[in-house]
Design a protein around this motif. Sequence first.
Motif, PDB file in Angstrom:
ATOM      1  N   ASN A 103       0.142  11.769  -9.839  1.00 55.85           N
ATOM      2  CA  ASN A 103      -0.662  12.997  -9.518  1.00 55.85           C
ATOM      3  C   ASN A 103      -0.064  14.294  -9.806  1.00 55.85           C
ATOM      4  O   ASN A 103      -0.619  15.428 -10.217  1.00 55.85           O
ATOM      5  CB  ASN A 103      -1.015  13.152  -8.259  1.00 55.85           C
ATOM      6  CG  ASN A 103      -2.295  12.240  -7.722  1.00 55.85           C
ATOM      7  OD1 ASN A 103      -2.924  11.726  -9.163  1.00 55.85           O
ATOM      8  ND2 ASN A 103      -2.319  11.656  -6.569  1.00 55.85           N
ATOM      9  N   LEU A 146       0.829  -1.189   0.057  1.00 56.70           N
ATOM     10  CA  LEU A 146       0.075   0.096  -0.135  1.00 56.70           C
ATOM     11  C   LEU A 146       0.841   1.145  -0.040  1.00 56.70           C
ATOM     12  O   LEU A 146       0.550   2.194  -0.563  1.00 56.70           O
ATOM     13  CB  LEU A 146      -1.060   0.040   1.124  1.00 56.70           C
ATOM     14  CG  LEU A 146      -2.065  -1.090   1.175  1.00 56.70           C
ATOM     15  CD1 LEU A 146      -2.883  -1.015   2.383  1.00 56.70           C
ATOM     16  CD2 LEU A 146      -3.033  -0.798   0.093  1.00 56.70           C
ATOM     17  N   GLU A 147       1.793   1.167   0.811  1.00 53.47           N
ATOM     18  CA  GLU A 147       2.835   2.270   0.761  1.00 53.47           C
ATOM     19  C   GLU A 147       3.491   2.871  -0.593  1.00 53.47           C
ATOM     20  O   GLU A 147       3.587   3.736  -1.037  1.00 53.47           O
ATOM     21  CB  GLU A 147       4.069   2.156   1.746  1.00 53.47           C
ATOM     22  CG  GLU A 147       4.810   3.336   2.114  1.00 53.47           C
ATOM     23  CD  GLU A 147       4.110   4.209   2.853  1.00 53.47           C
ATOM     24  OE1 GLU A 147       4.588   5.529   2.499  1.00 53.47           O
ATOM     25  OE2 GLU A 147       3.184   4.133   3.467  1.00 53.47           O
ATOM     26  N   LYS A 148       3.798   1.686  -1.228  1.00 56.76           N
ATOM     27  CA  LYS A 148       4.343   1.817  -2.603  1.00 56.76           C
ATOM     28  C   LYS A 148       3.445   2.184  -3.605  1.00 56.76           C
ATOM     29  O   LYS A 148       3.674   3.087  -4.602  1.00 56.76           O
ATOM     30  CB  LYS A 148       4.964   0.334  -3.025  1.00 56.76           C
ATOM     31  CG  LYS A 148       6.063  -0.020  -2.434  1.00 56.76           C
ATOM     32  CD  LYS A 148       6.587  -1.534  -3.028  1.00 56.76           C
ATOM     33  CE  LYS A 148       8.088  -1.800  -2.080  1.00 56.76           C
ATOM     34  NZ  LYS A 148       8.431  -3.198  -2.767  1.00 56.76           N
ATOM     35  N   ASN A 149       2.202   1.733  -3.539  1.00 52.34           N
ATOM     36  CA  ASN A 149       1.049   2.157  -4.327  1.00 52.34           C
ATOM     37  C   ASN A 149       0.809   3.879  -4.318  1.00 52.34           C
ATOM     38  O   ASN A 149       0.440   4.595  -5.185  1.00 52.34           O
ATOM     39  CB  ASN A 149      -0.282   1.323  -4.115  1.00 52.34           C
ATOM     40  CG  ASN A 149       0.228   0.195  -4.717  1.00 52.34           C
ATOM     41  OD1 ASN A 149       0.724  -0.256  -5.428  1.00 52.34           O
ATOM     42  ND2 ASN A 149      -0.948  -1.047  -4.237  1.00 52.34           N
ATOM     43  N   LYS A 150       1.102   4.186  -2.909  1.00 51.03           N
ATOM     44  CA  LYS A 150       0.571   5.555  -2.524  1.00 51.03           C
ATOM     45  C   LYS A 150       1.701   6.459  -3.386  1.00 51.03           C
ATOM     46  O   LYS A 150       1.377   7.549  -3.745  1.00 51.03           O
ATOM     47  CB  LYS A 150       0.634   5.616  -1.113  1.00 51.03           C
ATOM     48  CG  LYS A 150       0.133   6.928  -0.424  1.00 51.03           C
ATOM     49  CD  LYS A 150       0.156   7.158   1.148  1.00 51.03           C
ATOM     50  CE  LYS A 150      -0.028   8.558   1.584  1.00 51.03           C
ATOM     51  NZ  LYS A 150       0.078   8.516   2.955  1.00 51.03           N
ATOM     52  N   ILE A 151       3.044   6.008  -3.113  1.00 47.60           N
ATOM     53  CA  ILE A 151       3.884   6.751  -3.618  1.00 47.60           C
ATOM     54  C   ILE A 151       4.028   7.008  -5.125  1.00 47.60           C
ATOM     55  O   ILE A 151       4.096   8.108  -5.637  1.00 47.60           O
ATOM     56  CB  ILE A 151       5.439   6.400  -3.090  1.00 47.60           C
ATOM     57  CG1 ILE A 151       5.663   6.076  -1.697  1.00 47.60           C
ATOM     58  CG2 ILE A 151       6.504   6.781  -3.952  1.00 47.60           C
ATOM     59  CD1 ILE A 151       6.777   5.595  -1.161  1.00 47.60           C
ATOM     60  N   THR A 152       3.488   5.905  -5.889  1.00 49.12           N
ATOM     61  CA  THR A 152       3.459   5.680  -7.300  1.00 49.12           C
ATOM     62  C   THR A 152       1.951   6.717  -7.745  1.00 49.12           C
ATOM     63  O   THR A 152       2.264   7.622  -8.548  1.00 49.12           O
ATOM     64  CB  THR A 152       3.089   4.406  -7.649  1.00 49.12           C
ATOM     65  OG1 THR A 152       4.001   3.561  -7.255  1.00 49.12           O
ATOM     66  CG2 THR A 152       2.676   4.320  -9.180  1.00 49.12           C
ATOM     67  N   LYS A 153       1.259   6.647  -6.817  1.00 55.02           N
ATOM     68  CA  LYS A 153       0.050   7.641  -7.317  1.00 55.02           C
ATOM     69  C   LYS A 153       0.204   9.298  -6.995  1.00 55.02           C
ATOM     70  O   LYS A 153      -0.089   9.960  -7.869  1.00 55.02           O
ATOM     71  CB  LYS A 153      -1.157   7.062  -6.212  1.00 55.02           C
ATOM     72  CG  LYS A 153      -1.697   5.890  -6.828  1.00 55.02           C
ATOM     73  CD  LYS A 153      -3.233   5.789  -5.856  1.00 55.02           C
ATOM     74  CE  LYS A 153      -3.807   4.137  -6.254  1.00 55.02           C
ATOM     75  NZ  LYS A 153      -4.813   4.025  -5.275  1.00 55.02           N
ATOM     76  N   GLU A 154       0.974   9.351  -6.060  1.00 47.12           N
ATOM     77  CA  GLU A 154       1.511  10.782  -5.755  1.00 47.12           C
ATOM     78  C   GLU A 154       2.196  11.367  -7.069  1.00 47.12           C
ATOM     79  O   GLU A 154       2.242  12.617  -7.268  1.00 47.12           O
ATOM     80  CB  GLU A 154       2.271  10.944  -4.514  1.00 47.12           C
ATOM     81  CG  GLU A 154       1.421  10.650  -3.255  1.00 47.12           C
ATOM     82  CD  GLU A 154       2.303  10.942  -1.929  1.00 47.12           C
ATOM     83  OE1 GLU A 154       3.607  10.815  -2.103  1.00 47.12           O
ATOM     84  OE2 GLU A 154       1.574  10.685  -0.823  1.00 47.12           O
TER      85      GLU A 154
END
Length: 230
Positions: free
Chosen positions: A181, A170-178
């Motif tokens: 964006n 989840l942390e990796k996905n969050k960084i990728t989405k940021e």
Amino acid sequence: MGIITLFLLCSFVVGTAQSKLTLDRDQPYLRKQVSHEAKLECCYNTGDKSLNVTWVKQTTNQSIHTVRLSEGVTEGVPKEVAPGKSCGTLTFYPLRLCHSGLYRCKLRGNNVNVLSHGTYLQIYKPMEKTINLSETTKNTILTAEGVLLLLFVLLPSISLLSKSKRLNVLEKNKITKEEENIYQGLNLDECWSTYDQLERPQTHGQYQDVGNLKGKEEEEEEEEIQLEKP
């Protein structure tokens, strides 16, 4: 004078007879299970073979009464186990709870009346098993308990590891989405068209200025030529 001599002689004989009698140590305590067998012994040393041995039971209120012989309680005849040493026995079989108590042997003979120290006999009843299980069943239960204990130790560890892995994903996905964006809503074609619009006026102005300069120079030359003509 003769009476006094006879009295002293009798006293001496009685004292000598009593001094010859010695009691061995009794077993102070004996604990047996109900329905089992118990054997009490009373051993003594004496040269007098005419001693009479009887067993008595002492109750809690210090009263003493002779033991009643029955099918479950038998008294053995004193036997000589060593030179000058004899032992009397009292056997209980099967034992009952009512047989508990302090037993002493009473020695009576010629001017002898002695009680031994005695043995306290305690009868107990074992606890009955609530569930009667075989050894195979017990081993199976112990094995199952071991497996369950191992599972209780491993399952929380596995759950924590999977949770930690899920959090990392989840942390990796969050960084990728940021990162995505940052460029969201930005159209590269529009950026290039805007860049061209900014560049073209500047370029056109530069060329237009150079053309103006050339035109002005030509006009000045023509004016100079016209002036030179008379």
